[in-house]
Write a protein that holds these residues in place. Structure first.
Motif, PDB file in Angstrom:
ATOM      1  N   LYS A   1      -8.457  -1.040   4.237  1.00 34.12           N
ATOM      2  CA  LYS A   1      -9.181  -2.318   4.243  1.00 34.12           C
ATOM      3  C   LYS A   1      -8.677  -3.255   3.147  1.00 34.12           C
ATOM      4  O   LYS A   1      -9.462  -4.005   2.544  1.00 34.12           O
ATOM      5  N   ARG A   2      -7.385  -3.209   2.883  1.00 32.20           N
ATOM      6  CA  ARG A   2      -6.815  -4.088   1.866  1.00 32.20           C
ATOM      7  C   ARG A   2      -6.506  -5.456   2.474  1.00 32.20           C
ATOM      8  O   ARG A   2      -5.944  -5.549   3.570  1.00 32.20           O
ATOM      9  N   GLU A   3      -6.873  -6.482   1.726  1.00 30.82           N
ATOM     10  CA  GLU A   3      -6.616  -7.847   2.195  1.00 30.82           C
ATOM     11  C   GLU A   3      -5.163  -8.270   1.972  1.00 30.82           C
ATOM     12  O   GLU A   3      -4.770  -9.358   2.406  1.00 30.82           O
ATOM     13  N   THR A   4      -4.393  -7.436   1.304  1.00 27.70           N
ATOM     14  CA  THR A   4      -3.006  -7.802   0.981  1.00 27.70           C
ATOM     15  C   THR A   4      -2.010  -7.253   1.989  1.00 27.70           C
ATOM     16  O   THR A   4      -0.808  -7.245   1.725  1.00 27.70           O
ATOM     17  N   TRP A   5      -2.510  -6.788   3.148  1.00 29.74           N
ATOM     18  CA  TRP A   5      -1.571  -6.221   4.125  1.00 29.74           C
ATOM     19  C   TRP A   5      -0.541  -7.254   4.593  1.00 29.74           C
ATOM     20  O   TRP A   5       0.600  -6.910   4.910  1.00 29.74           O
ATOM     21  N   TRP A   6      -0.953  -8.527   4.620  1.00 33.84           N
ATOM     22  CA  TRP A   6      -0.027  -9.564   5.083  1.00 33.84           C
ATOM     23  C   TRP A   6       1.149  -9.744   4.127  1.00 33.84           C
ATOM     24  O   TRP A   6       2.220 -10.231   4.538  1.00 33.84           O
ATOM     25  N   LEU A   7       0.984  -9.350   2.855  1.00 38.65           N
ATOM     26  CA  LEU A   7       2.112  -9.427   1.925  1.00 38.65           C
ATOM     27  C   LEU A   7       3.225  -8.476   2.338  1.00 38.65           C
ATOM     28  O   LEU A   7       4.423  -8.803   2.208  1.00 38.65           O
ATOM     29  N   TRP A   8       2.841  -7.291   2.842  1.00 39.23           N
ATOM     30  CA  TRP A   8       3.864  -6.342   3.296  1.00 39.23           C
ATOM     31  C   TRP A   8       4.500  -6.798   4.602  1.00 39.23           C
ATOM     32  O   TRP A   8       5.685  -6.518   4.842  1.00 39.23           O
ATOM     33  N   VAL A   9       3.742  -7.516   5.439  1.00 38.84           N
ATOM     34  CA  VAL A   9       4.351  -8.124   6.629  1.00 38.84           C
ATOM     35  C   VAL A   9       5.371  -9.170   6.200  1.00 38.84           C
ATOM     36  O   VAL A   9       6.494  -9.237   6.743  1.00 38.84           O
ATOM     37  N   GLY A  10       4.996  -9.980   5.206  1.00 37.26           N
ATOM     38  CA  GLY A  10       5.937 -10.964   4.683  1.00 37.26           C
ATOM     39  C   GLY A  10       7.153 -10.310   4.043  1.00 37.26           C
ATOM     40  O   GLY A  10       8.283 -10.817   4.179  1.00 37.26           O
ATOM     41  N   PHE A  11       6.940  -9.194   3.352  1.00 33.44           N
ATOM     42  CA  PHE A  11       8.063  -8.471   2.753  1.00 33.44           C
ATOM     43  C   PHE A  11       9.033  -7.994   3.829  1.00 33.44           C
ATOM     44  O   PHE A  11      10.258  -8.130   3.691  1.00 33.44           O
ATOM     45  N   TRP A  12       8.497  -7.432   4.913  1.00 33.06           N
ATOM     46  CA  TRP A  12       9.371  -6.948   5.987  1.00 33.06           C
ATOM     47  C   TRP A  12      10.138  -8.112   6.617  1.00 33.06           C
ATOM     48  O   TRP A  12      11.339  -7.982   6.904  1.00 33.06           O
ATOM     49  N   MET A  13       9.453  -9.233   6.832  1.00 29.21           N
ATOM     50  CA  MET A  13      10.122 -10.393   7.433  1.00 29.21           C
ATOM     51  C   MET A  13      11.209 -10.910   6.512  1.00 29.21           C
ATOM     52  O   MET A  13      12.320 -11.267   6.971  1.00 29.21           O
ATOM     53  N   PHE A  14      10.937 -10.970   5.221  1.00 26.77           N
ATOM     54  CA  PHE A  14      11.942 -11.434   4.268  1.00 26.77           C
ATOM     55  C   PHE A  14      13.150 -10.490   4.260  1.00 26.77           C
ATOM     56  O   PHE A  14      14.303 -10.933   4.280  1.00 26.77           O
ATOM     57  N   TRP A  15      12.861  -9.189   4.242  1.00 29.19           N
ATOM     58  CA  TRP A  15      13.955  -8.211   4.192  1.00 29.19           C
ATOM     59  C   TRP A  15      14.753  -8.231   5.497  1.00 29.19           C
ATOM     60  O   TRP A  15      15.973  -8.083   5.488  1.00 29.19           O
ATOM     61  N   ALA A  16      14.051  -8.400   6.631  1.00 28.95           N
ATOM     62  CA  ALA A  16      14.734  -8.477   7.923  1.00 28.95           C
ATOM     63  C   ALA A  16      15.603  -9.726   7.994  1.00 28.95           C
ATOM     64  O   ALA A  16      16.713  -9.697   8.552  1.00 28.95           O
TER      65      ALA A  16
END
Length: 557
Positions: free
Chosen positions: A90-105
């Motif tokens: 239930k972490r509200e920061t999950w979107w940061l890891w989505v952004g990390f994956w998009m940046f890395w991709a």
């Protein structure tokens, strides 16, 4: 059958194994972890597609390219697992890891398309050379490493912050997910090719299980039992071998020595000491692993004897909670009295108030609606309720914010209702164990038995408490009545004094008025009209005299 065909069939079979995992995850999903469930399903689907693609891949040159594609896939799958963990917590920061994956991709796409016009040799120090063709896999592995470190830190931080042993036990199941992820991907990055990547299948199984299973087995308890089993085997084998060698050393030189009889004698000794030996091993390992050790039957017997004759509510609460805190090594506990009330609109509520002495800090009472999820559970099920269930099960999400905050502020783990004659009359609440272990089914059974033992004593104590409270209210009403009576007497005396004084003070001027009017009325020279007026004044004066006499008579009563 050709090896290529065998390889094709095996890879398809491994891919098909993801289908039961997908069905299991979808079937066991709940509203609380729906997003995490669908992410695990996406992980399984993507891994299955890669397996099928690997089965269709044939040429050796293409296999090298496919190996590189597997590296990029490993990075994406690690990102899916990481985001799944974030949504599970239930972490509200999950979107940061989505952004990390998009940046890395995006960085990976720039490298693979050579949009930055990098040379063939990106870096070298004379001994080591980084070619542009290897920059893409290196970039993916670096991103994968960041994801793994983030995964470890998030699980460890959530474990440290959680105060619920059941949730911590569930978090422990994320470590097998990480283990299989590390094992499979490290082997992949090392250049060893394992067809079908079976460790990804293990990651999918472990992930679907931890996300879709609310009550997971206690890994610590499983480990403890396994160690007891292994230690018992080792001790028995060692005792048998040592005993046999000792007998052989002492009597082996004799002509009558029989190895079969020696072995049978040692086996007989083991059979005799087996029960105490197993108990000793079990207690030793349980103590070493900080397990729970208490005699349930003895605890219930002592508890029953201690509370059987207690009629004082405060003393009952102290002893009822204190015995359980000491026996099961629990950090805190409370006893609440439940009063049912019918509201003006017909709704029935249950008011929970703490059974504490006036000297102790009183707790804010809470009212539970009869049709609310918490009260309905206690009344319908008449079974313990865990704070873990109250926090995570969708059935309790309709509870009011005040109710959820009230239970959360208690910092307790389990609530056991107390019923007498099918009426909910009390509630026992206990906090975490000092050992940090979870409440097992046996623990809940023992606590329920204690609640049943408490029911009779609590009902008797409530009757005595209600009688004492009624007696106190009657005494208070009597004191109030006496005070009001004294006040009425004072007012009555003041009234009598006022009337007496008023009648006496008014008589004097009325007597003067009466005398002068009579003198004027007897004067023959007085005008007839004035005599008529004097007569009216004289009659009024006589009437006032009569009123004063009546008031004085009343004042004498």
């Amino acid at each position: 059958m050709e090896p290529t065909l065998i390889r094709f069939i095996v890879l398809l079979f491994l891919g098909a194994l993801y289908l039961p995992i997908i069905f299991f995850a979808i079937q066991r999903r709940d509203e609380g972890h729906a997003v995490a469930t669908w992410l695990i399903v996406f992980y399984a689907l993507l891994a299955m597609v890669i397996n099928i693609a690997e089965a269709a891949w044939q040429s050796g040159e293409d296999l090298v390219l496919f190996q590189e594609l597997q590296t990029y896939t490993a990075f994406t799958l690690a990102a899916v697992v990481m985001i799944s963990l974030q949504t599970f917590l239930k972490r509200e920061t999950w979107w940061l890891w989505v952004g990390f994956w998009m940046f890395w991709a995006l960085g990976l796409a720039l490298i693979l398309t050579n949009a930055l016009n990098l040379p063939e040799t990106v870096w070298t120090n004379g001994n080591l050379i980084l070619y542009r063709s290897r920059l893409g896999p290196a970039w993916a592995i670096l991103g994968w490493l960041i994801l793994v470190i983030g995964f470890i830190l998030n699980v460890a931080n959530a474990y440290r912050q959680s105060r619920q042993p059941l949730f911590r036990g569930r978090l422990n199941y994320w470590w097998p997910v990480l283990f299989f992820l590390l094992l499979g991907d490290v082997i992949l990055f090392s250049g060893f090719v394992i067809g079908g990547q079976p460790f990804r299948l293990a990651v999918a199984v472990a992930g679907a299980y931890v996300v879709g299973t609310h009550y997971v087995p206690d890994l610590k308890n499983i480990t403890r039992r396994a160690l007891i089993y292994l230690a018992t085997i080792i001790v028995i084998v060692s005792f048998y071998v040592g005993g046999f060698l000792l007998i052989q050393a002492l009597f082996g030189s004799g002509s009558t020595f029989n190895p079969l009889l020696a072995g049978a004698f040692v086996a007989l000794l083991i059979a005799i000491i087996f029960a105490p030996l197993t108990t000793l091993v079990s207690r030793t390992i349980t103590t070493w692993m900080k397990g729970d050790q208490y005699d349930a039957s003895l605890t219930i017997h002592q508890y029953s004897e201690s509370i059987s004759n207690i009629l004082d509510m405060d003393r009952l609460a102290s002893i009822a909670v204190g015995i359980m805190l000491e026996a099961m090594q629990i950090e805190r506990g409370f006893l609440f009295l439940v009063d049912s009330e019918r509201q003006a609109d017909g709704r029935k509520t249950y008011k929970l108030r703490s059974a504490r002495s006036p000297e102790e800090r009183q707790m804010v009472a809470v009212e539970l609606e009869e049709n609310g999820p918490v009260a309905s559970h206690f009344i319908r099920e008449q079974k313990p309720l865990l704070q873990y269930d109250l926090d995570l099960l969708p059935a309790f999400r309709t509870s009011s914010t005040f109710e959820r905050d009230w239970f959360a502020q208690l910092r307790t783990e389990v609530y056991i209702p107390i019923f007498a004659k099918r009426q909910w009359i009390g509630l026992l609440a206990f906090g975490s164990k000092l050992s940090g272990n979870r409440f097992t089914r046996d623990d809940l059974s023992v606590l329920s038995a204690h609640a049943n033992q408490t029911a009779v004593a609590l009902e008797n104590a409530r009757l005595v408490d209600n009688l004492m409270r009624l007696n106190q209210e009657l005494r208070q009403a009597r004191r109030t009545l006496e005070k009001n009576n004294q006040e009425l007497q004072r007012i009555d005396q003041a009234k009598s004094d006022f009337i007496s004084i008023a009648s006496h003070e008014l008589r004097t001027p009325l007597t003067v008025i009466k005398g002068y009017t009579e003198m004027l009325m007897d004067d023959p020279k007085l005008d007839k009209n004035l005599k008529t007026m004097m007569k009216g004044i004289h009659d009024g004066t006589l009437r006032l005299h009569e009123v004063m006499d009546s008031m004085f008579d009343i004042a004498q009563l």
